[in-house]
Design an enzyme around this catalytic site. Structure first.
Site, PDB file in Angstrom:
ATOM      1  N   HIS A 348      -2.834   7.744  -5.477  1.00  0.00           N
ATOM      2  CA  HIS A 348      -3.656   6.645  -4.537  1.00  0.00           C
ATOM      3  C   HIS A 348      -2.264   5.506  -3.668  1.00  0.00           C
ATOM      4  CE1 HIS A 348      -7.678   7.447  -5.223  1.00  0.00           C
ATOM      5  NE2 HIS A 348      -7.119   7.941  -6.932  1.00  0.00           N
ATOM      6  N   LYS A 534     -11.591  -6.521   1.882  1.00  0.00           N
ATOM      7  CA  LYS A 534     -11.268  -5.742   1.509  1.00  0.00           C
ATOM      8  C   LYS A 534     -10.311  -6.821   0.296  1.00  0.00           C
ATOM      9  CE  LYS A 534      -9.103  -4.285   5.161  1.00  0.00           C
ATOM     10  NZ  LYS A 534      -8.609  -2.926   5.025  1.00  0.00           N
ATOM     11  N   ARG A 535      -9.492  -5.977  -0.667  1.00  0.00           N
ATOM     12  CA  ARG A 535      -8.991  -6.822  -1.739  1.00  0.00           C
ATOM     13  C   ARG A 535      -7.832  -7.697  -0.816  1.00  0.00           C
ATOM     14  NH1 ARG A 535      -9.848  -6.234  -7.315  1.00  0.00           N
ATOM     15  NH2 ARG A 535      -7.926  -8.215  -7.101  1.00  0.00           N
ATOM     16  N   LYS A 540      -1.738  -5.788   2.733  1.00  0.00           N
ATOM     17  CA  LYS A 540      -3.454  -5.855   3.525  1.00  0.00           C
ATOM     18  C   LYS A 540      -3.246  -7.189   4.860  1.00  0.00           C
ATOM     19  CE  LYS A 540      -6.634  -3.963   0.437  1.00  0.00           C
ATOM     20  NZ  LYS A 540      -7.214  -2.721   1.177  1.00  0.00           N
ATOM     21  N   THR A 642     -11.255   2.775   3.238  1.00  0.00           N
ATOM     22  CA  THR A 642     -12.289   3.276   3.392  1.00  0.00           C
ATOM     23  C   THR A 642     -13.031   2.300   4.060  1.00  0.00           C
ATOM     24  OG1 THR A 642     -12.944   2.575   1.110  1.00  0.00           O
ATOM     25  CG2 THR A 642     -12.211   5.166   1.403  1.00  0.00           C
ATOM     26  N   LYS A 646     -16.567   2.598   7.077  1.00  0.00           N
ATOM     27  CA  LYS A 646     -17.340   1.902   6.997  1.00  0.00           C
ATOM     28  C   LYS A 646     -17.692   1.952   8.208  1.00  0.00           C
ATOM     29  CE  LYS A 646     -16.412   1.545   1.500  1.00  0.00           C
ATOM     30  NZ  LYS A 646     -16.327   1.058   1.138  1.00  0.00           N
TER      31      LYS A 646
HETATM   32  C1  LIG Z   1     -15.064  -0.039   0.716  1.00  0.00           C
HETATM   33  C2  LIG Z   1     -14.691  -0.595  -0.113  1.00  0.00           C
HETATM   34  C3  LIG Z   1     -13.267  -1.084  -0.914  1.00  0.00           C
HETATM   35  C4  LIG Z   1     -12.211  -0.723   0.035  1.00  0.00           C
HETATM   36  O1  LIG Z   1     -11.995  -1.370   0.574  1.00  0.00           O
HETATM   37  P1  LIG Z   1     -10.596  -1.362   1.898  1.00  0.00           P
HETATM   38  O2  LIG Z   1     -10.463  -2.343   3.496  1.00  0.00           O
HETATM   39  O3  LIG Z   1     -10.349  -0.119   2.313  1.00  0.00           O
HETATM   40  O4  LIG Z   1      -9.367  -1.217   1.454  1.00  0.00           O
HETATM   41  C5  LIG Z   1     -12.910  -2.689  -1.447  1.00  0.00           C
HETATM   42  N1  LIG Z   1     -14.060  -3.259  -1.781  1.00  0.00           N
HETATM   43  C6  LIG Z   1     -15.364  -2.931  -1.906  1.00  0.00           C
HETATM   44  C7  LIG Z   1     -16.227  -3.834  -2.562  1.00  0.00           C
HETATM   45  C8  LIG Z   1     -15.960  -1.560  -0.635  1.00  0.00           C
HETATM   46  O5  LIG Z   1     -17.552  -1.994  -0.696  1.00  0.00           O
END
Ligand SMILES: *Cc1c(COP(=O)(O)O)cnc(C)c1O
Length: 806
Positions: A348, A534-535, A540, A642, A646
């Site tokens: 990952h 995101k985190r 990032k 991801t 979304k």
């Molecule tokens: C989809 C999702 C993530 C992943 O987000 P990235 O932008 O791909 O790092 C993290 N936390 C939650 C709650 C999510 O639904």
């Protein structure tokens, strides 16, 4: 599933009475939710039993997805949707004066994960069942999920997430399936009466691993797989052995907390015990159930595929060897053959700080027998490879070196498949990060781009758009996500474009209400909703977003009439509690937000909202309301991402670097329908080679950047004396590790193009439609089907959506 409203009402009322000795009208939301959950669970219990029975009877091959994190969020609505009962239940409740949404809010998010990795595991669970595939999850039942985040004076404060306090309606405790997990103590090998060397253990500790099973429902196909999460208990016969309360608490607490670190490796002893605990319990339970159906251990790989999600479950390789060799009396060679054929591994990350390795001494202490086995795997690997390739390559790829056990090496050597999670990421694995392994095992490497469950992220989270899609292109997209492509027929249909825009507006109004209620900030749904969720992590680059906000702000300060389209910048992000730099960025964003939101001179043109406690439920609220999707990691650092998928699915337009799956999004929507900026991965690597990047030079030559960065240290942004200095230093003194300043101008240009596009309403609407229309490609249904065919070799046992309802 066919249940009439009358039947449901009867069942529901009876359950409320039985459970709480109460009538529906007199019951609290908590009681109603608990009753509803238990009725729903009873409805799917037969399908659950039948799924198990059918897999056992057919002896079909099954996959087991081992993951130290699962992040499903709430399950009530998604279970109702998958059973085809959402409307029945919603309408019935309404007739009883109960609001389904209110009951949904009672449910606690199941947040047994940090972020993308855990959420991926949960999207996979949904898709595996929905595709009719026999596949189960294996993980840990943490008593406390990921911490709850609060802001106090703009600082992140972490509170415990007591998600189990009111009980968990979906889980079933299976005490009869408990197994013992041994660890610690000493071990030596002794010849037995048949001349075999077998381990003799001294002073081992024993934990009872008790499984809690949760049904994973497929979409309209009566398939219910199992997510099995293990909880640690002290076995009765061991009660006296643990002398002090502290000692006992230590072990009982083993499965108490999820380590809150994302993309960062922390070598804590308890984490290692956790890893061994759920691996050992999971493998034991798989082998027990296979033996029960008469499967010979030599044939195990024909019946079982075990997936190692990131390196945390990499001990699967060694634990399988231990059981096959020590307990099942297979020869080493045969056991190894079975193990490699059974195991597969997903990488990952390529970030060095996230690569898991454990000191030899810790493994010797916690899992002495497994350490011996890992030593033997390593010894044989070196012996065998030394005959084939040069010794330096062997030294670089071996499992144990410099006093450390390299978990990724164990996972690659002990499995038949290693995959990355987006094309670029998989290419970097082959070409750079794991290149040495690629030389040894080219046939093991493959790509499986991540995916998302469109059921949760569109059908459930965005009902206005989902219903409009049904009316426009029919309902087939709900089962076959690629049918979203039919939307392309309407890309020039101004009526449909306007209808889609209306659903977006509805969602923005809903989010604006939530923002007002939770933060007191008044935002206009007519502004651009620009979202980064995101985190919080340096790679990032939330900081890049913040610098751009400050640029716009100073423009407006200089010229209040500046023609800047109103924007609401929305953040959601947790920082690991020990990650000081990330927490300082949170503090800075919050202080900038206070400063800008309160400044009347800019006439509300800019608003910044940092929502507390980002989690799956909040994501479901934000994503349908997003206009702009911020995917701005430094190229090569985000393995896939991801949230990019979304947000695209829900019609947001992406501003992105060429990183992770952003590249595949660009390829599929085309350059005109995404705003790409920044260094490419090649350019980043070239900088690493030439070492000729100078952030200071950029700062010295660019007055705009100077003004923005100086604001961090000259008091312009209040209350960030320490934090502002640290961020300034990270950019200027420590030469900007993530090339924020290098990408700044190109980011500003891309943002400008987003703004121009947004002003052209018809064009914007079309771009938004094109994004939704192409997002089916990223359905995790397709991702898991590729895993099933290429890696696990498993086949569906239920037809996809064989229910006639939608
Ligand atoms: C989809 C999702 C993530 C992943 O987000 P990235 O932008 O791909 O790092 C993290 N936390 C939650 C709650 C999510 O639904």
């Amino acid at each position: 599933m066919k249940i009439t409203k009358e039947q449901f009402k009867k069942d529901f009322k009876r359950r409320v009475r039985e459970k709480f000795a109460n009538e529906v009208e007199e019951s609290s939301s908590d009681e109603l939710f608990a009753s509803l959950g238990s009725v729903i669970q009873a409805y799917y219990s037969n399908a659950w039993k039948d799924t198990r029975k059918d897999t056992r009877a057919s002896q079909c091959k099954q996959a087991y997805y081992f993951s130290i994190e699962f992040l499903p969020g709430k399950m009530l609505k998604s279970n109702l949707l998958n059973m085809g009962l959402l409307d029945t239940v919603r309408d019935s409740l309404k007739e009883m004066n109960i609001d389904l949404e209110e009951l949904c809010n009672v449910e606690k998010d199941m947040a047994l994960g940090n972020g993308g990795l855990g959420r991926l595991a949960s999207c996979f669970m949904d898709s595996i069942a929905s595709c009719g595939l026999p596949g189960n999850g294996n993980g840990i039942r943490y008593d406390y999920g990921l911490f709850k985040q609060k802001f106090v004076d703009g600082n992140q404060v972490e509170l415990p997430d007591e998600w189990l306090r009111e009980g968990n309606v979906w889980e079933v405790r299976k005490a009869s399936k408990a197994v013992n997990v041994n660890y610690g103590g000493h071990v030596y090998l002794k010849e037995n009466e048949r001349g075999q060397l077998k381990p003799v253990y001294e002073n081992q500790q024993v934990l009872r691993a008790v499984p809690y099973d949760t049904g994973m429902l497929g979409y309209h196909n009566n398939m219910v797989n199992t997510l099995r999460l293990w909880s640690a208990e002290i076995p009765e016969f061991e009660e006296n052995r643990y002398q002090s309360i502290e000692e006992r608490r230590d072990f009982r607490d083993l499965t108490s907390v999820l380590y809150p670190d994302d993309s960062n490796y922390e070598g804590r002893l308890m984490r290692l015990v956790q890893e061994y605990f759920f691996v050992s319990a999971g493998i034991q339970s798989i082998i027990l159930s296979q033996k029960k159906t008469g499967v010979a251990m030599l044939d195990l790989a024909n019946y079982v595929a075990i997936h190692i999600n990131d390196t945390h479950p990499a001990l699967c390789v060694a634990e399988m060897m231990r059981i096959l060799v020590d307990e099942e009396d297979l020869s080493w060679e045969k056991a190894w053959n079975v193990t490699v054929k059974t195991m597969s591994y997903t990488n990952h990350t390529i970030m060095a700080e996230a690569l898991e390795k454990w000191p030899v001494s810790m493994l010797q202490e916690v899992i002495p027998r497994l350490y011996q086995i890992i030593e033997e795997i390593d010894r044989r690997f070196v012996e065998e490879m030394s005959l084939l390739v040069d010794s330096e390559l062997v030294e670089r790829t071996r499992i144990i070196k410099d006093g450390q056990v390299h978990m990724a090496h164990l996972a690659i050597i002990g499995s038949h498949s290693t995959n990355g999670v987006a094309k670029l990421h998989s290419d970097l694995l082959k070409g750079v990060v794991l290149h040495d392994f690629y030389l040894l095992y080219p046939e093991r490497f493959n790509n499986k781009t991540n995916g998302i469950a469109q059921r949760r992220w569109l059908q459930l989270a965005n009902e206005p758009l989902a219903n409009l899609l049904d009316q426009t292109i029919g309902t087939s997209w709900r089962k076959e996500a690629n049918d979203l492509h039919l939307l392309m027929n309407y890309k020039d249909d101004s009526k449909v474009l306007q209808q889609i825009a209306d659903t977006k507006y509805t969602n923005k109004v809903r989010l604006a209400e939530y923002i007002l209620k939770t933060t007191g900030i008044d935002v206009s749904p007519d502004a651009i909703f620009d979202v980064q969720i995101k985190r919080l992590h340096a790679y990032k680059r939330q900081l890049l977003n913040l610098l751009h906000i400050l640029k716009l702000y100073f423009e407006l300060k200089d010229n209040p009439e500046a023609d800047i389209y109103p924007r609401v910048f929305i953040f959601g992000a947790k920082a690991a509690p020990s990650y000081t730099y990330a927490k300082h960025i949170i503090k800075c964003i919050n202080e900038v937000a206070n400063m800008i939101n309160a400044d009347e001179a800019i006439q509300g043109k800019l608003k910044i909202v940092f929502l507390e406690n980002y989690n799956v439920s909040l994501a479901e609220l934000i994503i349908p309301a997003a206009d702009v999707s911020e995917q701005i990691s430094l190229a090569s650092k985000e393995a896939s991402g991801t949230s990019n998928m979304k947000l695209m699915l829900d019609g947001a337009v992406t501003i992105a670097t060429l990183d992770g799956a952003n590249i595949e999004i660009r390829d599929i929507v085309g350059d005109d329908n995404i705003a790409i900026f920044g260094l490419t991965e090649e350019e980043v690597y070239r900088y690493y080679e030439t070492q000729n990047y100078s952030a200071l030079k950029i700062y010295e030559n660019d007055p705009v950047i100077q003004r923005i960065l100086n604001a961090f240290i000259d008091g312009t942004i209040p209350n960030i004396k320490v934090e502002g200095q640290e961020i300034f230093d990270s950019l200027i003194r420590y030469n900007d590790e993530y090339f924020v300043l290098r990408d700044f101008q190109s980011y500003v240009d891309a943002q400008k193009s987003i703004e121009t596009l947004y002003r052209d309403k018809p064009r914007w609407q079309k771009v938004s439609l094109i994004n939704t229309a192409h997002a089916g490609h990223f359905s995790s249904d397709y991702t898991v089907q590729r895993y099933a065919e290429d890696i696990w070799q498993i086949e569906p046992i239920r037809k996809v959506g064989n229910d006639s309802e939608q």
